[in-house]
Design a protein around this motif. Structure first.
Motif, mmCIF file in Angstrom:
data_model
loop_
_atom_site.group_PDB
_atom_site.id
_atom_site.type_symbol
_atom_site.label_atom_id
_atom_site.label_comp_id
_atom_site.label_asym_id
_atom_site.label_seq_id
_atom_site.Cartn_x
_atom_site.Cartn_y
_atom_site.Cartn_z
ATOM 1 N N GLU A 135 1.815 -32.773 -4.208
ATOM 2 C CA GLU A 135 2.755 -31.599 -4.190
ATOM 3 C C GLU A 135 1.782 -30.520 -3.457
ATOM 4 N N HIS A 136 2.416 -29.958 -2.458
ATOM 5 C CA HIS A 136 2.060 -28.862 -1.570
ATOM 6 C C HIS A 136 2.926 -27.644 -2.000
ATOM 7 N N TYR A 137 2.232 -26.576 -2.120
ATOM 8 C CA TYR A 137 2.894 -25.021 -2.566
ATOM 9 C C TYR A 137 2.843 -24.339 -1.192
ATOM 10 N N THR A 153 6.501 -32.184 -1.282
ATOM 11 C CA THR A 153 5.950 -33.582 -1.667
ATOM 12 C C THR A 153 5.848 -34.472 -0.436
ATOM 13 N N SER A 182 9.407 -18.982 -1.711
ATOM 14 C CA SER A 182 8.398 -20.255 -1.738
ATOM 15 C C SER A 182 9.187 -21.530 -2.109
ATOM 16 N N THR A 183 8.459 -22.711 -1.901
ATOM 17 C CA THR A 183 9.056 -23.993 -2.101
ATOM 18 C C THR A 183 7.792 -24.803 -2.292
ATOM 19 N N ARG A 184 8.004 -26.117 -2.825
ATOM 20 C CA ARG A 184 6.938 -27.102 -2.671
ATOM 21 C C ARG A 184 7.403 -28.394 -1.983
ATOM 22 N N HIS A 202 -2.074 -26.169 0.819
ATOM 23 C CA HIS A 202 -1.239 -25.201 0.601
ATOM 24 C C HIS A 202 -1.129 -24.109 1.704
#
Length: 405
Positions: free
Chosen positions: A279-281, A273, A269-271, A257
């Motif tokens: 999943e990465h924040y 994949t 902010s986003t996520r 992250h």
């Protein structure tokens, strides 16, 4: 178990060693007794991140007045955020000042009272990052004294180091978050043009160095790797392509992250994949947590709480992101609060605890739509598309005059 095995062995002798059917029936019973059922072990932790902890001259002057002119009193500043900070498994902030001693000073070269750090600790912060564009404001003496006071306060920090021996000993920073082994990495784009005095070391954004640090972190058994990045352009509510590219590069290298800061305003902010479905924040900027910066968007910050879950089954552990909570905060100035000091006010703080002027100001600030300026999820890219490190460094240097504050 030994007793059971003895009984079964006696049974074998009783029926005779040549009785194959007896052996066939009894052996599964022994094997069944040897099989121990184990339930997966689950650990859940919360990691709280806030933006820039600043100290302009009007801030420490207000704290001195609140302390009767004899000490610096910051209790009012953190009054409303203390519950959420102290409840987190691990709370992390960016110390954007030096603790360089007297004379204390604000912009452009910060040196805050030691009492500021002790108030931060009392609020519940566990770890502080120090790699930012103000870490060299008081040169070698200020950088090293900051590390000394942090050490006395027993607050782990990362980003600045007295020398290479100090860095090799303390970096990457590994901390325990309630049973989850967190590795925290941190880097800054620049030090406002102030050269880093040898033998001091500041973690600058350099892909070769960062790749080596990430590789080392993996060998240290970290359950999760988080990069705190001091990047971007000041007073801009939209992340740059350079930030997006670097965030993707960090994830490609193995970072889980990415938490950004420096623009002094909230950015989206986003996520992301990755190819394996993990999943990465990423948050590009948390904005200010507390400061005296005057623009409306300078007065709001974003507190991010990541909930991580580690499941260990048969000796193998996996750690995943199960929840993200984002909450805005509003920084109230003394002229508005009427209480003589700055106050960090979360969006969830009841109106009944605020002055009428604070209620009005908070509503106006927290409804400005900054968080709605989101970006589409960043797709998986090939790392080879990222800009050359030297080219990026040249761009940062050219833009540094626009970003110093």
């Amino acid at each position: 178990m030994k007793k059971i095995f003895t009984i079964l062995l006696s049974g074998l002798l009783f029926v005779g060693c040549n009785d194959a059917s007896a052996i066939k029936n009894i052996l599964p019973a022994i094997q069944q007794q040897d099989t121990v059922e184990t339930k997966p072990d689950t650990v859940t932790s919360t990691l709280l991140f806030v933006g820039d902890l600043m100290q302009h001259s009007t801030q420490f002057q207000s704290a001195l007045r609140c302390g009767g002119g004899k000490t610096y009193d910051y209790s009012e500043v953190f009054k409303f955020v203390k519950p959420m900070v102290s409840e987190a498994t691990l709370a992390i902030g960016n110390l954007e000042v030096t603790l360089g001693g007297e004379p204390y000073s604000g912009y452009p070269c910060f040196s805050a009272p030691d009492e500021y750090l002790y108030a931060i600790k009392e609020t519940g912060f566990d770890v502080l990052t120090t790699a930012n564009n103000h870490c060299c404001d008081r040169r070698l003496k200020g950088l090293e004294r900051t590390l000394e006071i942090l050490n006395k306060a027993e607050i782990p920090c990362c980003g600045t180091y007295a020398d290479s021996i100090d860095r090799n000993k303390r970096y990457p920073l590994i901390v325990d978050a309630g049973g989850i082994k967190l590795c925290l990495l941190t880097y800054t784009y620049d030090t406002n043009g102030i050269p880093v005095t040898k033998p001091n070391i500041v973690n600058l954004i350099d892909k070769e160095m960062m790749a080596a640090d990430i590789k080392k972190a993996k060998t240290m058994g970290a359950d999760v790797i988080i990069a705190s990045m001091h990047w971007g352009i000041e007073n801009v509510t939209k992340e740059s392509q350079e930030q997006r590219d670097l965030a993707q590069w960090l994830i490609d290298q193995g970072v889980d992250h990415v938490i950004g800061g420096h623009p002094h305003m909230i950015q989206p902010s986003t996520r992301i994949t990755d190819a394996q479905g993990k999943e990465h924040y990423v948050v590009y900027s948390l904005g200010n947590y507390v400061s005296n910066m005057q623009k409306p968007n300078n007065k709001i910050g974003l507190t991010v709480t990541l909930t991580l879950q580690k499941i260990t089954d048969n000796g193998k552990s996996t750690t995943s992101l199960v929840d993200v909570k984002e909450e805005k905060t509003y920084c109230s100035f003394p002229a508005i609060s009427g209480v003589g000091n700055y106050r960090i006010i979360p969006a969830s703080t009841p109106d009944s605890l605020l002055t009428p002027a604070e209620r009005t100001a908070r509503v106006g600030s927290l409804q400005d739509g900054v968080l709605e300026q989101t970006v589409a999820p960043v797709k998986k890219r090939n790392a080879s598309r990222n800009k050359n490190t030297k080219v990026a460094a040249a761009r940062r240097k050219a833009a540094s005059t626009k970003r110093r504050a």
